[in-house]
Enzyme design. Structure first.
Site, short mmCIF file in Angstrom:
data_model
loop_
_atom_site.label_atom_id
_atom_site.label_comp_id
_atom_site.label_asym_id
_atom_site.label_seq_id
_atom_site.Cartn_x
_atom_site.Cartn_y
_atom_site.Cartn_z
N ASP A 61 56.43 23.80 22.60
CA ASP A 61 55.21 23.77 21.80
C ASP A 61 54.14 22.89 22.44
OD1 ASP A 61 55.92 21.18 21.04
OD2 ASP A 61 56.94 21.89 19.23
N LYS A 108 51.41 25.22 17.76
CA LYS A 108 51.19 24.15 16.79
C LYS A 108 50.22 23.13 17.35
CE LYS A 108 55.30 23.41 14.22
NZ LYS A 108 56.21 22.43 13.71
N MET A 111 50.74 11.18 13.59
CA MET A 111 50.00 12.25 12.89
C MET A 111 48.99 11.66 11.89
SD MET A 111 53.23 14.73 12.02
CE MET A 111 54.24 13.44 11.29
N1 SAH Z 1 58.56 13.99 17.98
C1 SAH Z 1 57.32 13.41 18.43
C2 SAH Z 1 56.32 13.25 17.31
C3 SAH Z 1 55.83 14.56 16.76
S1 SAH Z 1 54.66 14.38 15.50
C4 SAH Z 1 57.62 12.08 19.13
O1 SAH Z 1 58.74 11.58 19.03
O2 SAH Z 1 56.72 11.55 19.79
C5 SAH Z 1 53.16 14.54 16.37
C6 SAH Z 1 52.47 13.22 16.52
O3 SAH Z 1 53.08 12.47 17.55
C7 SAH Z 1 51.03 13.28 16.91
O4 SAH Z 1 50.21 13.53 15.79
C8 SAH Z 1 50.81 11.88 17.44
O5 SAH Z 1 50.69 10.95 16.39
C9 SAH Z 1 52.12 11.61 18.12
N2 SAH Z 1 52.10 11.88 19.56
C10 SAH Z 1 52.84 12.76 20.23
N3 SAH Z 1 52.61 12.67 21.58
C11 SAH Z 1 51.70 11.69 21.71
C12 SAH Z 1 51.06 11.09 22.83
N4 SAH Z 1 51.31 11.49 24.08
N5 SAH Z 1 50.21 10.07 22.62
C13 SAH Z 1 49.94 9.65 21.38
N6 SAH Z 1 50.50 10.18 20.28
C14 SAH Z 1 51.37 11.18 20.44
#
Ligand code: SAH
Length: 508
Positions: free
Chosen positions: A38, A60, A175
């Protein structure tokens, strides 16, 4: 009889920096029949997929769902039931706000076996790349990962704002960018001091990383001013203050600089890796494709009568590669070359040759044709026969000079360089949008091909504010002859020399 059901691997793809993928994740991708990924999973990782693997994007981005969660679950079940091994890549860690738990339950319900490959979550790594440790003995004894997605005003909220507000925990919201104002309001409303430091880190661990800091009082305004959007993590707590001292990633010399790489794709990785390490964002627009020569016979004939030659002169890595490809294809090996002396034009060519077990007899002081000629002056090649396998239409100075010194030179085409124009539209669009900081040229043909991609445009004008970096004087001359102003020229005519020059000179 039912077919064997495949396994689904719920894989944490890490936060963006491809280096933060685990070894187990890489191995799971490599063996998969199907790769499902995704928006947050770095596209670089797809390079690990087998050539014949099915690669499926399920999207998504904010509300823009390419496939609903139900359909994704169904897809995983269907593929596994076909007996296929499925790599399901998820951004960060699959079990940290990744719906990995739901997907696992669904698989379980359908009798599909699964494994979880944990990943580096953005909740920790995005702050880390901004110089913020989520715990620190002087500041906090615990950390909470909180969804920022839930509407904090909804009455049934399970969010324990009073606990968040009163504790000295580091709070990491995922998020939450769209909800920032509500989150800040709730924390302050429940008594969290307004001077509590806050940071937002967007696209953490990538060259696009952007960090905005402030306090509960100022952060909303600071974020609005900076125009920072999702995806970002919000970090609330005193550890944020450590960034001032500990920032290490976004302070790199080329951090965030967008640099175009014009080398052939197969040869670009060394330059790309070195620039990435310095924080640059490399945009690969290969201008050259290397192909075997249309007519291989001249080289085959030369190899057939290799005992007639005393010298083999190699001017590029490709020359070495294609020479040996042909040699091996003819059923011969390095023993056929035992009587020869070798000259290489540069250290990388020499290294490539060494990979075939051969030590070059001559390595010129600087890496240009002129210098090779100088090197031969001390050796004496009068009356000797020299084989020179190299690119079609290469510069004539080397064979001419060697001939003047009395050598008998046979030049054969080892490979051809052809124009690669696949990146043309991307390049023009990025230049027009002023999205490029620098362009690197590693040979004269990269310059002339690059300019021919811009043939319908006013190239020199489009490149006026872009830093032009060249690997050496000959490449620079070609650039100037095509109307470009060369800002940076490598002192050592090598990839590392070019990188060093960029560090001192980019962003004129
Ligand atoms: N499973 C993922 C989180 C998914 S929810 C994890 O463990 O990182 C999606 C959220 O993750 C985004 O809205 C943001 O808040 C955060 N996120 C994911 N990748 C990111 C990145 N490279 N930098 C900052 N925030 C990130």
């Amino acid at each position: 009889m039912t077919a064997k059901t495949g396994t689904v691997y719920l894989i944490g793809a890490g936060p963006g920096d491809p280096g933060l993928l685990t070894i187990k994740a890489k191995e799971s991708i490599e063996q998969a029949d199907v790769v499902v990924y995704d928006y947050l999973a770095s596209p670089y990782l797809l390079a690990y997929a087998r050539d014949d693997a099915q690669v499926i994007y399920v999207g998504k981005k904010g509300g823009d769902h390419t496939l609903t969660q139900e359909k994704i679950n169904q897809l995983l079940v269907d593929k596994a039931r076909q007996g296929l091994s499925v790599a399901r890549l998820k951004g960060g860690d699959p079990f940290v706000f990744g719906r990995g738990g739901e997907e696992a339950q669904e698989l379980l319900d359908h009798g599909v076996s699964y494994e979880v490959v944990p990943g580096v979550t953005s909740a920790i790594s995005a702050p880390a790349y901004a110089g913020i440790p989520v715990t620190h003995r002087d500041h906090t004894s615990f950390v909470s990962f909180i969804t920022g997605h839930e509407d904090p005003t909804k009455p049934s909220s399970s969010m324990q704002w009073d606990i968040f507000a009163k504790s000295n925990a580091t709070l990491v919201f995922l998020m939450g960018v769209k909800n920032l104002e509500n989150i800040v309001g709730k924390l302050v409303g429940h008594g969290k001091p307004v001077h509590t430091p806050v940071a937002l880190v967007r696209w953490g661990t990538t060259s696009r990383q952007q960090t905005v800091t402030g306090t509960l009082e100022t952060i909303v305004e600071n974020v609005r001013e900076a125009g920072l959007k999702s995806p970002a993590v919000i970090v609330v707590g005193h550890v944020v203050g450590l960034r001032e001292e500990l920032a290490w990633f976004d302070t790199k010399p080329l951090f965030g600089k967008k640099i175009v790489i014009t080398r052939a794709r197969a040869q670009a990785s060394d330059l790309v890796t070195r620039l990435n390490r310095l924080g640059a964002h490399c945009i690969e627009i290969p201008t050259i494709r290397i192909t075997p020569p249309e007519d291989l016979r001249p080289m085959q004939e030369a190899i057939q009568k290799i005992t007639d030659y005393q010298w083999l002169v190699l001017t590029s890595v490709n020359g070495v590669k294609y020479f040996f490809d042909t040699l091996f294809a003819m059923g011969k090996d390095v023993r056929a070359l035992g009587h020869l002396k070798f000259a290489c034009i540069g250290p990388v060519t020499k290294e490539k040759l060494a990979g075939f077990g051969i030590i070059s007899d001559i390595l010129p002081e600087t890496y240009r044709a002129e210098s090779v000629v100088d090197a031969f002056k001390n050796t004496g090649i009068k009356g000797q026969r020299v084989l020179l396998p190299r690119a079609r239409l290469a510069r004539t100075i080397l064979p001419e000079e060697l001939a003047r010194m009395g050598a008998e030179v046979d030049e054969v085409t080892a490979y051809e360089t052809v124009l690669d124009d696949a990146g043309k539209q991307t390049l023009i669009a990025m230049l027009k949008d002023r999205e490029i900081d620098g362009v690197t040229f590693t040979s004269s043909s990269t310059v002339s091909n690059f300019m021919s991609l811009l043939d319908k445009e006013d190239g020199p004008r489009l490149l006026k504010d872009v830093t032009i970096a060249s690997i050496g004087p000959i490449t620079s001359d070609t650039a100037r002859s095509l109307g470009l102003e060369v800002d940076i020229e490598a002192k050592a005519y090598t990839i590392q020399g070019l990188v060093d020059a960029l560090v001192t000179g980019v962003g004129k």
